[in-house]
Design a protein around this motif. Structure first.
Motif, PDB file in Angstrom:
ATOM      1  N   GLU A 115       6.227  20.309  23.564  1.00  0.00           N
ATOM      2  CA  GLU A 115       7.639  20.530  24.248  1.00  0.00           C
ATOM      3  C   GLU A 115       8.600  20.580  23.003  1.00  0.00           C
ATOM      4  N   GLY A 116       7.781  20.772  22.270  1.00  0.00           N
ATOM      5  CA  GLY A 116       8.785  21.901  20.750  1.00  0.00           C
ATOM      6  C   GLY A 116       9.932  21.411  20.372  1.00  0.00           C
ATOM      7  N   ILE A 117       9.584  19.586  20.429  1.00  0.00           N
ATOM      8  CA  ILE A 117      10.251  18.945  19.301  1.00  0.00           C
ATOM      9  C   ILE A 117       9.621  18.647  18.354  1.00  0.00           C
ATOM     10  N   ASP A 118      10.562  19.235  17.426  1.00  0.00           N
ATOM     11  CA  ASP A 118      10.081  19.288  15.756  1.00  0.00           C
ATOM     12  C   ASP A 118       9.974  18.314  15.417  1.00  0.00           C
ATOM     13  N   HIS A 119       9.521  17.804  14.562  1.00  0.00           N
ATOM     14  CA  HIS A 119       9.358  16.495  13.855  1.00  0.00           C
ATOM     15  C   HIS A 119       8.651  16.155  12.263  1.00  0.00           C
ATOM     16  N   ASN A 120       8.604  15.085  11.793  1.00  0.00           N
ATOM     17  CA  ASN A 120       8.108  14.714  10.465  1.00  0.00           C
ATOM     18  C   ASN A 120       7.591  13.271  11.252  1.00  0.00           C
ATOM     19  N   ALA A 121       6.113  13.618   9.462  1.00  0.00           N
ATOM     20  CA  ALA A 121       5.533  12.020  10.191  1.00  0.00           C
ATOM     21  C   ALA A 121       6.064  11.650   8.809  1.00  0.00           C
ATOM     22  N   ILE A 122       6.165   9.639   9.030  1.00  0.00           N
ATOM     23  CA  ILE A 122       6.501   9.311   7.290  1.00  0.00           C
ATOM     24  C   ILE A 122       5.329   8.098   7.083  1.00  0.00           C
ATOM     25  N   VAL A 123       4.208   7.754   6.481  1.00  0.00           N
ATOM     26  CA  VAL A 123       3.160   6.964   6.824  1.00  0.00           C
ATOM     27  C   VAL A 123       2.997   5.649   5.598  1.00  0.00           C
ATOM     28  N   LEU A 124       2.945   4.745   6.086  1.00  0.00           N
ATOM     29  CA  LEU A 124       3.095   3.161   5.369  1.00  0.00           C
ATOM     30  C   LEU A 124       2.027   2.831   5.208  1.00  0.00           C
ATOM     31  N   PRO A 125       1.441   2.047   4.464  1.00  0.00           N
ATOM     32  CA  PRO A 125       0.541   0.609   4.292  1.00  0.00           C
ATOM     33  C   PRO A 125       0.405   0.187   5.584  1.00  0.00           C
ATOM     34  N   ALA A 126      -0.305  -0.318   6.086  1.00  0.00           N
ATOM     35  CA  ALA A 126      -0.374  -1.069   6.986  1.00  0.00           C
ATOM     36  C   ALA A 126      -0.067  -3.157   6.333  1.00  0.00           C
ATOM     37  N   GLY A 127       0.570  -3.540   7.535  1.00  0.00           N
ATOM     38  CA  GLY A 127       0.380  -5.067   6.668  1.00  0.00           C
ATOM     39  C   GLY A 127       2.087  -5.129   6.634  1.00  0.00           C
ATOM     40  N   GLU A 128       2.091  -6.213   6.632  1.00  0.00           N
ATOM     41  CA  GLU A 128       3.212  -7.365   6.767  1.00  0.00           C
ATOM     42  C   GLU A 128       4.026  -7.557   5.720  1.00  0.00           C
ATOM     43  N   LYS A 129       3.538  -6.878   4.212  1.00  0.00           N
ATOM     44  CA  LYS A 129       3.732  -7.014   3.375  1.00  0.00           C
ATOM     45  C   LYS A 129       4.494  -5.255   3.008  1.00  0.00           C
ATOM     46  N   THR A 130       4.463  -3.875   4.401  1.00  0.00           N
ATOM     47  CA  THR A 130       5.041  -3.437   4.366  1.00  0.00           C
ATOM     48  C   THR A 130       7.327  -3.365   4.829  1.00  0.00           C
ATOM     49  N   LYS A 131       7.370  -4.550   5.236  1.00  0.00           N
ATOM     50  CA  LYS A 131       8.523  -5.159   6.182  1.00  0.00           C
ATOM     51  C   LYS A 131       9.464  -5.613   4.499  1.00  0.00           C
ATOM     52  N   SER A 132      10.097  -4.833   3.384  1.00  0.00           N
ATOM     53  CA  SER A 132       9.917  -5.399   2.340  1.00  0.00           C
ATOM     54  C   SER A 132      11.301  -4.090   2.055  1.00  0.00           C
TER      55      SER A 132
END
Lengths: 382, 382
Positions: free
Chosen positions: A75-92
């Motif tokens: 659909e021609g939507i410009d995008h970036n991706a931010i990839v974090l580690p999996a798991g509850e510790k990422t809610k920091s």
């Protein structure tokens, strides 16, 4: 209150759509298989000119990110991706700052979208980031776990954990759209699926006894996939949408959604959020059993109901007792400390969601900590 | 739209009260000398049973904290104080986390109050903390600088700085009450008072030419203290309340309050927020002069108006040109980079508050960066 409708004419069962009715902030939850491939079209329909900052975790990225990118590209939507580690510790704090800075670095603007693509952890941290970058960007939730599809992606609660307790820091920030692709659930581990299922059961226990009966009869089909699974997710989202519409900011009745969560959060905390021992949905499974046994202990609810719930949750492989948690047994003092620090505390007395039986939950603000202590000591001595 | 009324019967001039009309979120701004001693009573009137987490900085704590504590004690209001270093560097992720964790540690609940007791930095970071602890606590602003009394304590903008730019992370979170004790301004350094005065002048420049005339005639009295000062602060708060009531979330006309701020923020950034070189209000002073000279350069506004503003601001000791900033002269490229990263950017074209003259500001979304470059090169070559 909620419009549920079937889309499409050719397919016998197209996606289901539930509307969360919040005036100007109303939005749709779309539920069905294969929605990931329609993400570009569906996002464009809601927010036509927005760029998209995808926030996801390593597991979801490996399995599904390419497909999502293709759908946005188409659909021609410009995008970036931010990839974090999996798991509850990422809610920091650290992960939140990382996401916020990456969004700013990508020059996303207030009208652009943060797309939370993952389970509850990603939804919470990405949602919170979308609430605070430039004092509020648009948010689209694409939940990939059962737990996120039936609970955390709906209703606008976002946040991170404090070292002092879960979800103590955050914002209410409603999404503009929720896309729940039920086919993505096929890649979940059975344990993850079961954990999410605990939140589905919870809606029956709060105020929908017929839904609990239906789950009791159909849980094999729900775990196997297919239309029963879609129906269960849609029913859960409809239940949540109703509660959220009645009390968006949790000033009163929305607290019912915390049935089993005061015990559950305390268990997660004493297990130090170690997913090998206990994930959130498992904490909720034990928590709802404890809540029902606590009410039976107080003479408020029939023993029989607590037993029915234990049997049902055990049948799908969920833990139902504190002793089911592997590793060192939690101490009553530590559990009580964690309960007292939980956010559902008001002026010394404890707030609990109590129940008179299946489908009869209510908010009780005056629970005496000593009563809880006596109950937990009895539980752990058995 | 705003009720302005005089309180008290015995005193010839009691405090002035301005109401910010935002429906359920409406609140009063009370302006007058000695309000610190009434803080307990006035807070209790608005939020009767709340505990208070005071957030302040080392300078304000040294000068005024004991008096505030006595005022709260006299009404039996339980309180803690969190004291931060003074200065713009406190608007950071680290300070925010420190404040949030201290509030949680103090077991403050959703109905309790964060009391921001300080200048703009304290108001922004404490306000942001109050917005996100337990997804939102009550907030009372007690601004102690002129800048905070006439601008940052009113209107609900809270936030911190990103390493990439000022105020890029934050929330809209309205206070429940603003208490502006004008007697506290007597302890400000002349440079601090003048910096705040730049924001007062700004309201005249946006859409109140008569107020600018009045300031031009009365600035000596305002700097000397007394009733002219209270009148100036009340008029500034009333102007801000009107703008905020019209557009709480800055979707359109609230952007007018950023007159002079795009240039001002860029100057602060290239000076690395070094208060020895430039504080926020000084950036705004230079910024409004640049905005008026830019519009004169474009043929939109009379040269004469830009000159009147320069003369007025110079008379009170404020800088009016980029070259007035001590230290190394900022580079045009760095200024343009900072402008492009400022949050008031939309899809490549720059958004500026332009003007057709004193009291005739408007929002322009289509400013060409090359035009700005040409203007800045000319400014710096003189």
């Amino acid at each position: 209150m909620n419009a549920e409708r079937n889309e499409g004419e050719s397919a016998p069962r197209g996606p289901k759509t539930i509307t969360v009715p919040l005036g100007e902030r109303s939005y749709d939850i779309v539920i069905g298989p294969g929605l990931i491939d329609e993400a570009g079209t569906r996002i464009k329909n809601v927010l036509p000119h927005a760029r998209v900052a995808i926030v996801t975790d390593e597991n979801v990225a490996r399995l599904h990110l390419d497909r999502l990118r293709i759908a946005l590209d188409s659909e021609g939507i410009d995008h970036n991706a931010i990839v974090l580690p999996a798991g509850e510790k990422t809610k920091s704090y650290g992960s939140l700052e990382q996401v916020v800075e990456a969004i700013i670095e990508g020059r996303f603007e207030r009208g652009d979208i943060v797309l939370a693509f993952g389970g509850g952890v990603i939804g919470d941290v990405a949602g919170f980031a979308s609430a605070i970058v430039r004092r509020g960007m648009a948010l689209v939730q694409m939940p990939t776990s059962l737990l996120a599809q039936v609970d955390s992606s709906v209703g606008g609660k976002t946040g991170i954990n404090s070292p002092q307790g879960k979800n103590l820091v955050g914002a209410f920030h409603q999404p503009s759209l929720v896309l729940a692709d039920t086919a993505l659930l096929d890649t979940l581990l059975p344990r993850e699926f079961a954990a999410g299922y605990a939140e589905v059961v919870k809606y029956g226990l709060i105020d929908r006894p017929d839904f609990f009966e239906w789950l009791d009869e159909n849980h094999r089909e729900i775990f196997a996939g297919g239309t029963a699974r879609i129906d269960a997710i849609a029913a859960a989202c409809e239940a949540k949408a109703e509660v959220v519409a009645r009390d968006e900011m949790e000033e009163a009745s929305r607290a019912l959604l915390n049935l089993g969560h005061t015990f559950g959060h305390a268990l997660e905390k004493v297990c130090r959020y170690d997913a090998a021992r206990l994930v959130h949905g498992e904490g909720v499974a034990i928590g709802v059993c404890l809540a029902h046994r606590f009410c039976a202990h107080l003479g408020l609810a029939p023993d029989e109901d607590a037993r029915r719930i234990e049997i049902h949750l055990s049948a799908v492989g969920l833990p139902t007792r504190i002793q089911d948690i592997p590793g060192e047994e939690p101490k009553v003092d530590d559990l009580l400390d964690a309960i007292a620090q939980d956010k559902k505390v008001s002026r010394g007395a404890l707030t609990f969601i109590l129940t008179r039986g299946i489908g009869k939950a209510y908010v009780e603000n005056g629970v005496d900590p000593q009563t809880v202590r006596g109950f937990l000591e009895q539980e752990l001595s058995q």
